[in-house]
Design a protein around this motif. Sequence first.
Motif, PDB file in Angstrom:
ATOM      1  N   LEU A  32       0.831  -1.199   0.000  1.00 23.71           N
ATOM      2  CA  LEU A  32       0.000   0.000   0.000  1.00 23.71           C
ATOM      3  C   LEU A  32       0.868   1.252   0.000  1.00 23.71           C
ATOM      4  CD1 LEU A  32      -2.691  -1.106   2.613  1.00 23.71           C
ATOM      5  CD2 LEU A  32      -2.984  -0.964   0.134  1.00 23.71           C
ATOM      6  N   GLY A  33       1.930   1.226   0.791  1.00 22.84           N
ATOM      7  CA  GLY A  33       2.818   2.380   0.854  1.00 22.84           C
ATOM      8  C   GLY A  33       3.499   2.659  -0.468  1.00 22.84           C
ATOM      9  N   VAL A  34       3.955   1.605  -1.134  1.00 26.23           N
ATOM     10  CA  VAL A  34       4.602   1.779  -2.438  1.00 26.23           C
ATOM     11  C   VAL A  34       3.606   2.299  -3.466  1.00 26.23           C
ATOM     12  CG1 VAL A  34       5.682   0.534  -4.356  1.00 26.23           C
ATOM     13  CG2 VAL A  34       6.401   0.072  -2.008  1.00 26.23           C
ATOM     14  N   THR A  35       2.394   1.752  -3.464  1.00 28.04           N
ATOM     15  CA  THR A  35       1.372   2.167  -4.419  1.00 28.04           C
ATOM     16  C   THR A  35       1.002   3.638  -4.236  1.00 28.04           C
ATOM     17  OG1 THR A  35       0.475  -0.068  -4.442  1.00 28.04           O
ATOM     18  CG2 THR A  35      -0.939   1.664  -5.302  1.00 28.04           C
ATOM     19  N   VAL A  40       0.713  11.559  -1.598  1.00 29.95           N
ATOM     20  CA  VAL A  40       0.238  12.016  -0.292  1.00 29.95           C
ATOM     21  C   VAL A  40       0.865  13.376  -0.002  1.00 29.95           C
ATOM     22  CG1 VAL A  40       0.178  11.561   2.187  1.00 29.95           C
ATOM     23  CG2 VAL A  40      -0.103   9.682   0.571  1.00 29.95           C
ATOM     24  N   TYR A  41       0.033  14.347   0.368  1.00 26.42           N
ATOM     25  CA  TYR A  41       0.478  15.725   0.521  1.00 26.42           C
ATOM     26  C   TYR A  41      -0.016  16.317   1.834  1.00 26.42           C
ATOM     27  CZ  TYR A  41       1.191  15.419  -4.556  1.00 26.42           C
ATOM     28  OH  TYR A  41       1.589  15.044  -5.817  1.00 26.42           O
ATOM     29  N   GLY A 151      -2.814  10.689   8.279  1.00 25.83           N
ATOM     30  CA  GLY A 151      -1.691  10.122   7.543  1.00 25.83           C
ATOM     31  C   GLY A 151      -1.576   8.622   7.619  1.00 25.83           C
ATOM     32  N   PHE A 152      -1.918   8.019   8.762  1.00 25.94           N
ATOM     33  CA  PHE A 152      -1.788   6.563   8.888  1.00 25.94           C
ATOM     34  C   PHE A 152      -2.736   5.826   7.956  1.00 25.94           C
ATOM     35  CE2 PHE A 152      -4.735   7.879  12.292  1.00 25.94           C
ATOM     36  CZ  PHE A 152      -5.853   7.133  11.975  1.00 25.94           C
ATOM     37  N   HIS A 153      -3.857   6.452   7.579  1.00 22.79           N
ATOM     38  CA  HIS A 153      -4.881   5.811   6.757  1.00 22.79           C
ATOM     39  C   HIS A 153      -4.700   6.098   5.274  1.00 22.79           C
ATOM     40  CE1 HIS A 153      -9.249   6.005   5.172  1.00 22.79           C
ATOM     41  NE2 HIS A 153      -8.909   4.741   5.189  1.00 22.79           N
ATOM     42  N   LEU A 154      -4.009   7.181   4.940  1.00 25.09           N
ATOM     43  CA  LEU A 154      -3.965   7.623   3.541  1.00 25.09           C
ATOM     44  C   LEU A 154      -3.327   6.628   2.572  1.00 25.09           C
ATOM     45  CD1 LEU A 154      -3.289  11.466   3.739  1.00 25.09           C
ATOM     46  CD2 LEU A 154      -5.351  10.291   2.936  1.00 25.09           C
ATOM     47  N   PRO A 155      -2.222   5.936   2.909  1.00 27.87           N
ATOM     48  CA  PRO A 155      -1.691   4.980   1.930  1.00 27.87           C
ATOM     49  C   PRO A 155      -2.719   3.947   1.490  1.00 27.87           C
ATOM     50  CG  PRO A 155      -0.062   5.392   3.617  1.00 27.87           C
ATOM     51  CD  PRO A 155      -1.326   6.066   4.076  1.00 27.87           C
ATOM     52  N   ALA A 168      -6.345   9.600  -7.698  1.00 21.92           N
ATOM     53  CA  ALA A 168      -6.494  10.115  -6.340  1.00 21.92           C
ATOM     54  C   ALA A 168      -5.162  10.533  -5.741  1.00 21.92           C
ATOM     55  CB  ALA A 168      -7.135   9.050  -5.449  1.00 21.92           C
ATOM     56  N   ASP A 169      -5.194  11.654  -5.031  1.00 22.56           N
ATOM     57  CA  ASP A 169      -4.089  12.098  -4.187  1.00 22.56           C
ATOM     58  C   ASP A 169      -4.615  12.268  -2.778  1.00 22.56           C
ATOM     59  OD1 ASP A 169      -1.844  12.420  -6.045  1.00 22.56           O
ATOM     60  OD2 ASP A 169      -3.047  14.014  -6.948  1.00 22.56           O
ATOM     61  N   GLY A 170      -3.799  11.921  -1.796  1.00 22.01           N
ATOM     62  CA  GLY A 170      -4.213  12.034  -0.410  1.00 22.01           C
ATOM     63  C   GLY A 170      -3.749  13.336   0.211  1.00 22.01           C
TER      64      GLY A 170
END
Length: 223
Positions: A32-35, A40-41, A151-155, A168-170
Amino acid sequence: MRRWRPTGRLVRWLAVTGLIIALALLAPTAWLGVTAAGHVYDPDGSPRAPVVIVFGAQLAPGGTEPKPFLRGRLDTAAELVRAGRAKAVLVSGDAHGSSGNEVSVMSRYLAAHGVPSRRIVADGYGRDSFDTCRRAHDVYGVRRALLVSQGFHLPRAVALCRGLGIDADGVAARCDGCQSWTLGFNTAREVPAGWKAVYDRASDRPPAVSSPANLEVAAALRD
């Protein structure tokens, strides 16, 4: 009587086995983090998009006010609209949640904080992150969006929405008043949630509630 002590070979075997298990448990989180990397901003540096999607969360006791997690998300979404980074807001949560009608409270809060009511659309069947993304794409026709959550949920949110066809951008929401133990618990919770996200994407399941196409977001974007 001699006390038993583990041998060096056994210690090494246990260490390697533990490492392999830990890596396996964290593999979905890493995916998920790599994807989501590069998507994420912070609010001040976020790109523009037609729509902000705000993920629901539990309400405060009484069911009429957001808790700090949700309040931070809503404040951030309102800031994005006021700054001209987005035009409409899709609030997505459970209208029949255990703590109350999440989307009704979210809509009222946004309207009270400067977002025109005609720019707010409520999806009361966003029962989890996957359903929120799937319904945003399939029901509301969203193709480009900013996702607002902590932030913990955005990935996980970004990876799911992008995998379902939303560019999508977080945007990381504040969490003023959130307790450290709550943040820690929710961060740890992302590990099993990552496994569920993998299952949801691999199975390509339908949302818990399917609905016909809804043109409310398109209407909210019109001048």
